[in-house]
Design a protein around this motif. Structure first.
Motif, PDB file in Angstrom:
ATOM      1  N   ALA A 240       0.818  -1.215   0.000  1.00 43.67           N
ATOM      2  CA  ALA A 240       0.000   0.000   0.000  1.00 43.67           C
ATOM      3  C   ALA A 240       0.849   1.262   0.000  1.00 43.67           C
ATOM      4  O   ALA A 240       0.342   2.361  -0.177  1.00 43.67           O
ATOM      5  N   HIS A 241       2.136   1.113   0.201  1.00 41.47           N
ATOM      6  CA  HIS A 241       3.025   2.275   0.204  1.00 41.47           C
ATOM      7  C   HIS A 241       3.401   2.635  -1.234  1.00 41.47           C
ATOM      8  O   HIS A 241       3.625   1.758  -2.072  1.00 41.47           O
ATOM      9  N   ASN A 242       3.456   3.949  -1.489  1.00 39.34           N
ATOM     10  CA  ASN A 242       3.765   4.452  -2.822  1.00 39.34           C
ATOM     11  C   ASN A 242       4.994   3.790  -3.469  1.00 39.34           C
ATOM     12  O   ASN A 242       4.987   3.497  -4.663  1.00 39.34           O
ATOM     13  N   GLY A 313      15.223   3.451  -0.590  1.00 40.40           N
ATOM     14  CA  GLY A 313      14.706   4.799  -0.368  1.00 40.40           C
ATOM     15  C   GLY A 313      13.793   4.843   0.830  1.00 40.40           C
ATOM     16  O   GLY A 313      13.636   3.859   1.550  1.00 40.40           O
ATOM     17  N   GLY A 314      13.195   5.996   1.018  1.00 35.37           N
ATOM     18  CA  GLY A 314      12.285   6.178   2.151  1.00 35.37           C
ATOM     19  C   GLY A 314      12.938   6.916   3.289  1.00 35.37           C
ATOM     20  O   GLY A 314      12.284   7.560   4.090  1.00 35.37           O
ATOM     21  N   ALA A 315      14.242   6.808   3.367  1.00 35.36           N
ATOM     22  CA  ALA A 315      15.035   7.532   4.360  1.00 35.36           C
ATOM     23  C   ALA A 315      16.450   7.576   3.820  1.00 35.36           C
ATOM     24  O   ALA A 315      16.780   6.870   2.864  1.00 35.36           O
ATOM     25  N   ARG A 316      17.260   8.396   4.440  1.00 35.69           N
ATOM     26  CA  ARG A 316      18.608   8.586   3.948  1.00 35.69           C
ATOM     27  C   ARG A 316      19.444   7.310   4.079  1.00 35.69           C
ATOM     28  O   ARG A 316      19.515   6.720   5.150  1.00 35.69           O
ATOM     29  N   LEU A 317      20.047   6.893   2.980  1.00 31.68           N
ATOM     30  CA  LEU A 317      20.966   5.753   2.984  1.00 31.68           C
ATOM     31  C   LEU A 317      22.373   6.307   3.165  1.00 31.68           C
ATOM     32  O   LEU A 317      22.842   7.091   2.340  1.00 31.68           O
ATOM     33  N   GLN A 335      19.225   4.653  -5.628  1.00 29.51           N
ATOM     34  CA  GLN A 335      18.666   5.425  -4.516  1.00 29.51           C
ATOM     35  C   GLN A 335      17.404   6.122  -5.007  1.00 29.51           C
ATOM     36  O   GLN A 335      17.369   6.669  -6.115  1.00 29.51           O
ATOM     37  N   VAL A 336      16.392   6.084  -4.180  1.00 36.70           N
ATOM     38  CA  VAL A 336      15.107   6.682  -4.523  1.00 36.70           C
ATOM     39  C   VAL A 336      14.688   7.600  -3.380  1.00 36.70           C
ATOM     40  O   VAL A 336      14.571   7.169  -2.234  1.00 36.70           O
ATOM     41  N   PHE A 337      14.509   8.851  -3.725  1.00 40.03           N
ATOM     42  CA  PHE A 337      14.038   9.845  -2.749  1.00 40.03           C
ATOM     43  C   PHE A 337      12.657  10.273  -3.237  1.00 40.03           C
ATOM     44  O   PHE A 337      12.547  10.966  -4.242  1.00 40.03           O
ATOM     45  N   GLY A 338      11.653   9.758  -2.552  1.00 38.26           N
ATOM     46  CA  GLY A 338      10.299  10.017  -3.022  1.00 38.26           C
ATOM     47  C   GLY A 338       9.397  10.392  -1.884  1.00 38.26           C
ATOM     48  O   GLY A 338       9.804  10.429  -0.722  1.00 38.26           O
ATOM     49  N   MET A 339       8.158  10.687  -2.236  1.00 38.21           N
ATOM     50  CA  MET A 339       7.172  11.061  -1.232  1.00 38.21           C
ATOM     51  C   MET A 339       5.797  10.740  -1.785  1.00 38.21           C
ATOM     52  O   MET A 339       5.569  10.851  -3.003  1.00 38.21           O
ATOM     53  N   ALA A 340       4.891  10.341  -0.907  1.00 41.56           N
ATOM     54  CA  ALA A 340       3.544   9.991  -1.359  1.00 41.56           C
ATOM     55  C   ALA A 340       2.877  11.183  -2.028  1.00 41.56           C
ATOM     56  O   ALA A 340       1.997  11.029  -2.874  1.00 41.56           O
ATOM     57  N   GLU A 341       3.311  12.385  -1.667  1.00 43.96           N
ATOM     58  CA  GLU A 341       2.737  13.604  -2.254  1.00 43.96           C
ATOM     59  C   GLU A 341       3.083  13.737  -3.728  1.00 43.96           C
ATOM     60  O   GLU A 341       2.455  14.523  -4.434  1.00 43.96           O
ATOM     61  N   GLY A 419       9.516  20.032   3.405  1.00 44.56           N
ATOM     62  CA  GLY A 419      10.121  19.932   4.737  1.00 44.56           C
ATOM     63  C   GLY A 419      11.470  19.238   4.702  1.00 44.56           C
ATOM     64  O   GLY A 419      12.133  19.100   5.725  1.00 44.56           O
ATOM     65  N   ASP A 420      11.895  18.796   3.501  1.00 45.51           N
ATOM     66  CA  ASP A 420      13.191  18.131   3.383  1.00 45.51           C
ATOM     67  C   ASP A 420      14.270  19.154   3.052  1.00 45.51           C
ATOM     68  O   ASP A 420      14.060  20.040   2.224  1.00 45.51           O
ATOM     69  N   LEU A 421      15.420  19.007   3.706  1.00 49.34           N
ATOM     70  CA  LEU A 421      16.567  19.858   3.401  1.00 49.34           C
ATOM     71  C   LEU A 421      17.439  19.140   2.377  1.00 49.34           C
ATOM     72  O   LEU A 421      17.788  17.970   2.570  1.00 49.34           O
ATOM     73  N   GLY A 525       8.795   0.878   7.981  1.00 47.77           N
ATOM     74  CA  GLY A 525      10.119   0.372   8.340  1.00 47.77           C
ATOM     75  C   GLY A 525      11.209   1.413   8.453  1.00 47.77           C
ATOM     76  O   GLY A 525      12.380   1.080   8.550  1.00 47.77           O
ATOM     77  N   LYS A 526      10.831   2.706   8.430  1.00 46.85           N
ATOM     78  CA  LYS A 526      11.849   3.741   8.643  1.00 46.85           C
ATOM     79  C   LYS A 526      12.049   3.917  10.145  1.00 46.85           C
ATOM     80  O   LYS A 526      11.145   3.635  10.934  1.00 46.85           O
ATOM     81  N   ILE A 527      13.210   4.449  10.529  1.00 43.98           N
ATOM     82  CA  ILE A 527      13.442   4.714  11.949  1.00 43.98           C
ATOM     83  C   ILE A 527      12.456   5.793  12.412  1.00 43.98           C
ATOM     84  O   ILE A 527      12.302   6.829  11.762  1.00 43.98           O
TER      85      ILE A 527
HETATM   86  C1  OOB Z   1       8.616   7.631   0.645  1.00 40.41           C
HETATM   87  O1  OOB Z   1       7.434   8.286   0.785  1.00 40.41           O
HETATM   88  P1  OOB Z   1       6.802   8.761   2.168  1.00 40.41           P
HETATM   89  O2  OOB Z   1       5.652   9.585   1.792  1.00 40.41           O
HETATM   90  O3  OOB Z   1       6.598   7.603   3.071  1.00 40.41           O
HETATM   91  O4  OOB Z   1       7.907   9.654   2.887  1.00 40.41           O
HETATM   92  C2  OOB Z   1       8.426  10.798   2.242  1.00 40.41           C
HETATM   93  C3  OOB Z   1       9.568  11.385   3.040  1.00 40.41           C
HETATM   94  C4  OOB Z   1      10.334  12.425   2.261  1.00 40.41           C
HETATM   95  O5  OOB Z   1       9.724  13.693   2.327  1.00 40.41           O
HETATM   96  C5  OOB Z   1      11.669  12.383   2.972  1.00 40.41           C
HETATM   97  O6  OOB Z   1      11.598  13.076   4.176  1.00 40.41           O
HETATM   98  C6  OOB Z   1      11.848  10.931   3.269  1.00 40.41           C
HETATM   99  O7  OOB Z   1      10.532  10.381   3.344  1.00 40.41           O
HETATM  100  N1  OOB Z   1      12.610  10.227   2.238  1.00 40.41           N
HETATM  101  C7  OOB Z   1      13.963  10.243   2.155  1.00 40.41           C
HETATM  102  C8  OOB Z   1      14.283   9.401   1.062  1.00 40.41           C
HETATM  103  N2  OOB Z   1      13.138   8.935   0.536  1.00 40.41           N
HETATM  104  C9  OOB Z   1      12.135   9.442   1.265  1.00 40.41           C
HETATM  105  N3  OOB Z   1      14.894  10.882   2.876  1.00 40.41           N
HETATM  106  C10 OOB Z   1      16.185  10.677   2.525  1.00 40.41           C
HETATM  107  N4  OOB Z   1      16.570   9.881   1.502  1.00 40.41           N
HETATM  108  C11 OOB Z   1      15.662   9.234   0.741  1.00 40.41           C
HETATM  109  N5  OOB Z   1      16.065   8.434  -0.275  1.00 40.41           N
HETATM  110  O8  OOB Z   1       9.361   7.424   1.579  1.00 40.41           O
HETATM  111  C12 OOB Z   1       8.931   7.160  -0.725  1.00 40.41           C
HETATM  112  C13 OOB Z   1       7.993   7.264  -1.737  1.00 40.41           C
HETATM  113  C14 OOB Z   1       8.288   6.816  -3.011  1.00 40.41           C
HETATM  114  C15 OOB Z   1       9.531   6.276  -3.262  1.00 40.41           C
HETATM  115  C16 OOB Z   1      10.465   6.167  -2.267  1.00 40.41           C
HETATM  116  C17 OOB Z   1      10.174   6.608  -0.982  1.00 40.41           C
END
Ligand code: OOB
Length: 535
Positions: A240-242, A313-317, A335-341, A419-421, A525-527
């Motif tokens: 169910a997660h993006n 992805g999902g948090a900083r690796l 590496q994937v930096f994404g957000m449900a938005e 909100g991400d730097l 599963g993120k911290i």
């Molecule tokens: C993914 O989506 P969400 O909505 O659970 O969380 C988004 C937030 C981001 O705004 C950022 O703060 C953090 O999770 N994040 C990362 C990251 N990927 C997500 N922070 C550092 N490094 C990364 N690679 O977490 C998500 C959605 C789609 C694909 C991948 C992750």
């Protein structure tokens, strides 16, 4: 006969008409619905395997027919197009049938995670005015039927609870499917599904994604990952997660005619067995799981040779963990930096190792607009750190039914304030340096928790690290480092010497060290820093 309930659009923030027109004209939005992605593959390659289950496999023609029958059955229950249905299923093959059944019927799935409990489900069901709730009977020692009975009492809109497995007092999901003639016409610019925000403050928010935007999200992601019909995608994270759903995940795989397999338990033992058995080529994990998998190759002997791409992805690796992936697992790291938005950043498969290891990728789409701004909302100089703002063809313009929050979370001209730097490199790659709110204010000095954690992880004894601020009478906040270690716990003095040796400024050094066996984790599963701070 079905009637469309239009209440689903109340509180939805649409793309502005001119932006929508541009995205269509430029070909990002194709007018295909998510249900069409499956239909097109089923027409093109009916005999190909869509779904790999324990011992059987289901073809595209079969899954396509299953989805239609589920759609007819749901409509026959009196659930109307536009109605919302809370879905809370573990990673079981039925997830696919339920998802596509709902999508085909024009019913809007509200995709919650298996780890959500009463507080989240009640909130999401009430906010969406859901008419039904789809669950599994039980998982481990948790009984979802009891949760559903409680939620039903407090959320009056809920008329049906559909259970996969033993239904108890509720309805049997497997008895719902039935044949039918025509399915409703679906407007591709309408809401397809709702994701739950991964937000770190307050209750989760609902993120309504349209067919147009989410189909693009999935197909463009499939292209970046070079997915083909020969790929086998393993849904390791909760479906169910993006990330596992559409980046490119399940939907991206379906769009190219690959096969999808599911695991409910992502432990190395279990996931590695699934990779070997199904000849999995691609999967997605969060950093703590990537780390565990890399370590586990030392003692697990499953054959992982089929795995060509590991998305993290999902948090900083941390770089120290990034460099381990390919040597340990034999797969390319992405590496994937994404957000449900919306906005997704990917390292590209042919990026040099330096970028793969030290950046979180660059935007998926040429139409993604990214700004990096300071506290006043002005663009920072190239390479400087600032908050990431974004809009684009698959980024929402507002949360669902959250006008007050939207006034803060979006700029007047439609950018989402992540909100991400981040820092942006000349190549366009982004380096995530933390969250605006994840800083410790120690006597007026701001310390980025991410930065400190990255340095802590470089210590050979440290397996996981989290920095949190603790209240302090003199400093306001003091720096606490919570460590999960292999072997002996280093002393505070040793850690300070180590960090100083890495060139870290004195004011960023931890004041307190705590040892933990494990760190609390979020539903995906993120911290979980919020839970950690509370502890
Ligand atoms: C993914 O989506 P969400 O909505 O659970 O969380 C988004 C937030 C981001 O705004 C950022 O703060 C953090 O999770 N994040 C990362 C990251 N990927 C997500 N922070 C550092 N490094 C990364 N690679 O977490 C998500 C959605 C789609 C694909 C991948 C992750």
């Amino acid at each position: 006969m079905t009637t469309t309930s239009s209440t689903h659009r109340e509180g939805y923030v649409p793309f502005p008409a001119d932006a929508a027109e541009n995205y269509r004209a430029a070909g990002y939005w194709t007018g295909r619905t998510l249900g069409d992605l499956l239909r097109e593959t089923a027409r093109r390659a009916p005999e190909r395997t869509a779904l790999l289950t324990g011992d059987a496999a289901r073809s595209y023609a079969q899954v396509d027919a299953d989805a239609d029958r589920m759609a007819h059955g749901l409509l026959a229950l009196g659930i109307a197009p536009g109605d919302r249905v809370v879905v809370q299923l573990p990673n079981v093959p039925e997830f696919l049938t339920v998802l596509f059944g709902l999508l085909r019927a024009g019913i809007i799935p509200v995709l919650t995670l298996p780890a959500h409990r009463r507080a989240e489900i009640e909130h999401l069901a009430a906010l969406s005015e859901a008419v039904a709730y789809v669950i599994v009977d039980r998982q481990g020692d948790f009984d979802y039927r009891e949760l559903a009975a409680t939620v039903r009492e407090s959320v009056p809109s809920l008329r049906h609870v559909l259970v996969l497995g033993d239904p108890g007092e509720h309805l049997d999901l497997n008895a719902v499917a039935r044949d039918g003639d025509t399915l409703p016409d679906i407007d591709p610019s309408d809401i397809a599904l709702m994701l739950v925000s991964g937000g770190t403050t307050g209750l989760p928010k609902l993120i309504a994604r349209t067919h147009d935007d989410y189909a693009y999200n999935a197909t463009a992601s499939a292209a970046v990952c070079e997915l083909t019909a020969d790929d086998v995608y393993l849904a390791t994270l909760p479906a169910a997660h993006n990330f596992p759903l559409a980046c490119p995940g399940i939907l991206g795989t379906v769009s190219v005619g690959g096969a999808v397999a599911f695991v409910t338990d992502p432990s190395p033992e279990n996931a590695f067995a699934a990779i070997e058995k199904h000849r999995v080529t691609v999967t997605a994990v969060v950093p703590p799981l990537a780390q565990l998998w890399c370590a586990a190759t030392e003692w697990e002997d499953a054959d992982l040779a089929s795995l060509r791409l590991l998305q993290v992805g999902g948090a900083r690796l941390a770089e120290v963990n990034a460099v381990e992936v390919t040597p340990a697992l034999g797969a390319t790291l992405q590496q994937v930096f994404g957000m449900a938005e919306g906005l997704l950043n990917y390292t590209r498969l042919d990026d040099p190792a330096e970028l793969l290891h030290t950046t979180q990728g660059r935007p998926l789409s040429p139409a993604d607009e990214v700004r990096v701004v300071d506290g006043e909302g002005n663009d920072v100089a190239p390479g400087e750190e600032g908050e990431l703002l974004t809009k684009g063809p698959y980024t929402i313009r507002g949360y669902y039914r959250a006008p007050e929050h939207n006034a803060r979370a979006f700029t007047p001209d439609g950018y989402y304030r992540s909100g991400d730097l981040v820092r942006r490199l000349p190549s366009g790659h982004l380096v995530v340096s933390g969250r605006i709110k994840d800083v410790i204010n120690r006597g007026g000095e701001n310390i980025s928790c991410d930065e400190l954690e990255e340095h802590l992880l470089a210590h050979p004894a440290v397996r996981h690290a989290a920095a949190v601020g603790l209240p302090d009478a003199a400093l306001g906040e003091k720096v606490c480092a919570v460590l999960v270690v292999d072997g002996a716990m280093p002393t505070l003095a040793e850690i300070k010497t180590f960090l100083t040796g890495r060139g870290l400024a004195t004011y960023k050094l931890p004041d307190v060290l705590r040892q933990a066996d494990t760190l609390p984790i979020t539903a995906v599963g993120k911290i979980d820093k919020k839970a950690l701070r509370a502890q």
